[in-house]
Design an enzyme around this catalytic site. Sequence first.
Site, PDB file in Angstrom:
ATOM      1  N   GLY A   7      49.680  36.649  49.368  1.00 15.94           N
ATOM      2  CA  GLY A   7      49.165  35.378  48.857  1.00 15.94           C
ATOM      3  C   GLY A   7      47.783  35.007  49.361  1.00 15.94           C
ATOM      4  O   GLY A   7      47.121  34.154  48.756  1.00 15.94           O
ATOM      5  N   ASP A  10      43.033  39.787  48.491  1.00 15.35           N
ATOM      6  CA  ASP A  10      41.945  39.869  47.511  1.00 15.35           C
ATOM      7  C   ASP A  10      42.430  39.592  46.082  1.00 15.35           C
ATOM      8  O   ASP A  10      41.821  38.822  45.339  1.00 15.35           O
ATOM      9  CB  ASP A  10      41.372  41.297  47.619  1.00 15.35           C
ATOM     10  CG  ASP A  10      40.142  41.489  46.783  1.00 15.35           C
ATOM     11  OD1 ASP A  10      39.099  40.920  47.154  1.00 15.35           O
ATOM     12  OD2 ASP A  10      40.210  42.180  45.756  1.00 15.35           O
ATOM     13  N   ALA A  12      45.145  38.003  45.067  1.00  6.78           N
ATOM     14  CA  ALA A  12      45.574  36.604  44.901  1.00  6.78           C
ATOM     15  C   ALA A  12      44.351  35.707  44.732  1.00  6.78           C
ATOM     16  O   ALA A  12      44.330  34.809  43.879  1.00  6.78           O
ATOM     17  CB  ALA A  12      46.400  36.167  46.104  1.00  6.78           C
ATOM     18  N   ARG A  40      51.778  38.226  56.084  1.00  7.13           N
ATOM     19  CA  ARG A  40      52.315  38.443  57.436  1.00  7.13           C
ATOM     20  C   ARG A  40      51.840  37.356  58.397  1.00  7.13           C
ATOM     21  O   ARG A  40      52.593  36.895  59.239  1.00  7.13           O
ATOM     22  CB  ARG A  40      51.859  39.791  57.965  1.00  7.13           C
ATOM     23  CG  ARG A  40      52.634  40.913  57.362  1.00  7.13           C
ATOM     24  CD  ARG A  40      52.005  42.234  57.646  1.00  7.13           C
ATOM     25  NE  ARG A  40      52.819  43.278  57.047  1.00  7.13           N
ATOM     26  CZ  ARG A  40      53.357  44.279  57.736  1.00  7.13           C
ATOM     27  NH1 ARG A  40      53.127  44.399  59.012  1.00  7.13           N
ATOM     28  NH2 ARG A  40      54.099  45.166  57.135  1.00  7.13           N
ATOM     29  N   LYS A 174      45.109  42.191  28.635  1.00  9.79           N
ATOM     30  CA  LYS A 174      43.815  41.750  28.092  1.00  9.79           C
ATOM     31  C   LYS A 174      43.947  41.567  26.581  1.00  9.79           C
ATOM     32  O   LYS A 174      44.493  42.427  25.897  1.00  9.79           O
ATOM     33  CB  LYS A 174      42.720  42.788  28.390  1.00  9.79           C
ATOM     34  CG  LYS A 174      42.314  42.834  29.867  1.00  9.79           C
ATOM     35  CD  LYS A 174      41.331  43.973  30.103  1.00  9.79           C
ATOM     36  CE  LYS A 174      41.001  44.130  31.574  1.00  9.79           C
ATOM     37  NZ  LYS A 174      39.929  43.285  32.035  1.00  9.79           N
ATOM     38  N   ASP A 227      43.756  54.103  41.555  1.00 13.04           N
ATOM     39  CA  ASP A 227      43.459  52.682  41.336  1.00 13.04           C
ATOM     40  C   ASP A 227      43.201  52.391  39.859  1.00 13.04           C
ATOM     41  O   ASP A 227      43.582  51.327  39.358  1.00 13.04           O
ATOM     42  CB  ASP A 227      42.216  52.306  42.168  1.00 13.04           C
ATOM     43  CG  ASP A 227      41.909  50.815  42.131  1.00 13.04           C
ATOM     44  OD1 ASP A 227      42.868  50.015  42.106  1.00 13.04           O
ATOM     45  OD2 ASP A 227      40.718  50.445  42.146  1.00 13.04           O
ATOM     46  N   HIS A 232      45.246  51.959  34.785  1.00 13.13           N
ATOM     47  CA  HIS A 232      44.634  51.222  33.670  1.00 13.13           C
ATOM     48  C   HIS A 232      44.173  52.110  32.513  1.00 13.13           C
ATOM     49  O   HIS A 232      44.485  51.848  31.357  1.00 13.13           O
ATOM     50  CB  HIS A 232      43.406  50.453  34.167  1.00 13.13           C
ATOM     51  CG  HIS A 232      43.697  49.444  35.233  1.00 13.13           C
ATOM     52  ND1 HIS A 232      44.831  48.672  35.241  1.00 13.13           N
ATOM     53  CD2 HIS A 232      42.986  49.056  36.320  1.00 13.13           C
ATOM     54  CE1 HIS A 232      44.802  47.860  36.286  1.00 13.13           C
ATOM     55  NE2 HIS A 232      43.699  48.082  36.963  1.00 13.13           N
ATOM     56  N   LYS A 318      33.061  53.041  40.985  1.00 12.84           N
ATOM     57  CA  LYS A 318      32.445  51.885  41.653  1.00 12.84           C
ATOM     58  C   LYS A 318      30.947  52.153  41.809  1.00 12.84           C
ATOM     59  O   LYS A 318      30.516  53.302  41.853  1.00 12.84           O
ATOM     60  CB  LYS A 318      33.054  51.689  43.043  1.00 12.84           C
ATOM     61  CG  LYS A 318      34.570  51.516  43.048  1.00 12.84           C
ATOM     62  CD  LYS A 318      34.987  50.191  42.474  1.00 12.84           C
ATOM     63  CE  LYS A 318      36.491  49.962  42.610  1.00 12.84           C
ATOM     64  NZ  LYS A 318      37.017  49.030  41.604  1.00 12.84           N
TER      65      LYS A 318
HETATM   66  C1  BG6 Z   1      41.997  46.372  39.660  1.00 12.28           C
HETATM   67  C2  BG6 Z   1      41.448  47.421  40.585  1.00 12.28           C
HETATM   68  O1  BG6 Z   1      43.307  46.692  39.278  1.00 12.28           O
HETATM   69  O2  BG6 Z   1      41.179  46.276  38.500  1.00 12.28           O
HETATM   70  C3  BG6 Z   1      40.012  47.081  40.959  1.00 12.28           C
HETATM   71  O3  BG6 Z   1      42.253  47.490  41.765  1.00 12.28           O
HETATM   72  C4  BG6 Z   1      39.174  46.873  39.713  1.00 12.28           C
HETATM   73  O4  BG6 Z   1      39.474  48.114  41.770  1.00 12.28           O
HETATM   74  C5  BG6 Z   1      39.843  45.861  38.791  1.00 12.28           C
HETATM   75  O5  BG6 Z   1      37.901  46.393  40.103  1.00 12.28           O
HETATM   76  C6  BG6 Z   1      39.112  45.724  37.461  1.00 12.28           C
HETATM   77  O6  BG6 Z   1      39.733  44.758  36.681  1.00 12.28           O
HETATM   78  P1  BG6 Z   1      38.940  43.615  35.905  1.00 12.28           P
HETATM   79  O7  BG6 Z   1      39.888  43.110  34.899  1.00 12.28           O
HETATM   80  O8  BG6 Z   1      38.604  42.593  36.947  1.00 12.28           O
HETATM   81  O9  BG6 Z   1      37.691  44.206  35.389  1.00 12.28           O
END
Ligand code: BG6
Length: 466
Positions: A7, A10, A12, A40, A174, A227, A232, A318
């Site tokens: 909660g 990052d 959250a 925690r 989305k 990730d 995604h 990134k």
């Molecule tokens: C998250 C990843 O799931 O999606 C991040 O952990 C990434 O690394 C993010 O930056 C991108 O999602 P959005 O919708 O904010 O562009």
Amino acid sequence: MIVLFGGTGDLARRKLLPGLFSLAKAGLLPARYRIVGSARSAHTDDQFRQLARDAVAEFGLAEPTGAAWHEFAESLSFGAAAPDDPQPLLDAVAAAERSIGGHPRRLFHLAVPPQGFTPTIGMLDGTGLAGGNARVIIEKPFGTDLASARALDDTIHATFDESQVFRIDHFLGKESVDNILALRFANGLFEPIWNRDHISHVQIDVPETIGIEGRAGFFEQTGTFRDMIVTHLLQVLGFVAMEPPTALAAKQLRDETTKVFGAMPPLDPARVVRGQYRGYRDEPGVDPGSQTETFIAACVEVDNWRWSGVPFFLRSGKSLGQKRQLVTVGLKRPALRMFALDPDTNVTPTNKLVIDFDDPGWIAARFLAKEPGATMRLGEASMTFRYADSFCNRHALAGYERLLLDAMLGNQSLFTRADGIERLWELSAPLLDDPPPVQPYDPGSWGPDSIHQLISPHHWYLPDGS
Ligand code: BG6
């Protein structure tokens, strides 16, 4: 009642708290609700409210002010849950339930790193919090490979029935990703050409400008493949490539994406570029010899009747040149070349359908038209649909808002299913077992140079396309 594990983390702060406030402001939360933050480390309710306020101010669309904010802030409380001491959380949940009255449904959102899922579920089970008609949202990545995904699923099913489980991938929430289904299956214009006879290749491109934003702990363990790609981008590929489902219901939709994943051959490490931006190893918390990738470009296939021979190129990383989220569908040239080639480049551009799914999103058809003048010379033209123009007065939900709402309503359609995820891990195994070395790239670039060889004879639509 929602319990937000992680909660104060990052996710959250960036997405969940702003998203919940947005839902509250739009009147989409139940009349009586409470949100209990958990982590925690101990926080007071007021500290958590302040953290939420700062998060909404920094990352939300709606300002944390006025009666709507006041009411939302009142619904927030905090209960720490250290592994050996869940009592503060139990107290906070009991207090929140008393203030709602009756027997509110509990929705647990596990916004914690993958290694936190099993102990958290164990705690929910051991304390009895998971009892009754509770639901659980599990963040991605679901496991780190096939064996861990299966083990996680067993752990979850020891406590929850599948109907209570919501494996979240927020890209599926989305608007513009959901709209891929409308575009394809509601229009006679697109579906007839959506196959190997007309499509030369597909790109799913999600470059990001941000680095790891202080998330070294998570990122070093996870990397871009876990990730972004196996989660995604491949889920978006599932929507681009699926056969028409017989109904827009959870089972039918997820059956179809699972069939797409079933038709994909295992990833070939020779067709994957792993990159790492220069400077990554100097980030606080990163191993100076780290081999974790911050960039992936990959060529994958869907070996079925519709797609055989059509390459799908995926890219995400990134510290790249732009933040974009695009599907580019490249169409084949017409059978007869009756027009002269461009005298400058000696090539004629091919048609493309470009779907920008970074909400609010747009779709553009790029095609060739006669340039005005006395000779038949072709120029690139475009027809564009913009969400903001066509549906300007509608309240669009961000990915997490839509999915949190669906989880509250019990609709699993846009949540991933264990068999689909397990197949994705299965076909990732050759890459996970034998990853090519990471190649360095400059921040602000588009990745290592070898991405051009990977996509040849096609070209990356970005950065020159727009
Ligand atoms: C998250 C990843 O799931 O999606 C991040 O952990 C990434 O690394 C993010 O930056 C991108 O999602 P959005 O919708 O904010 O562009």
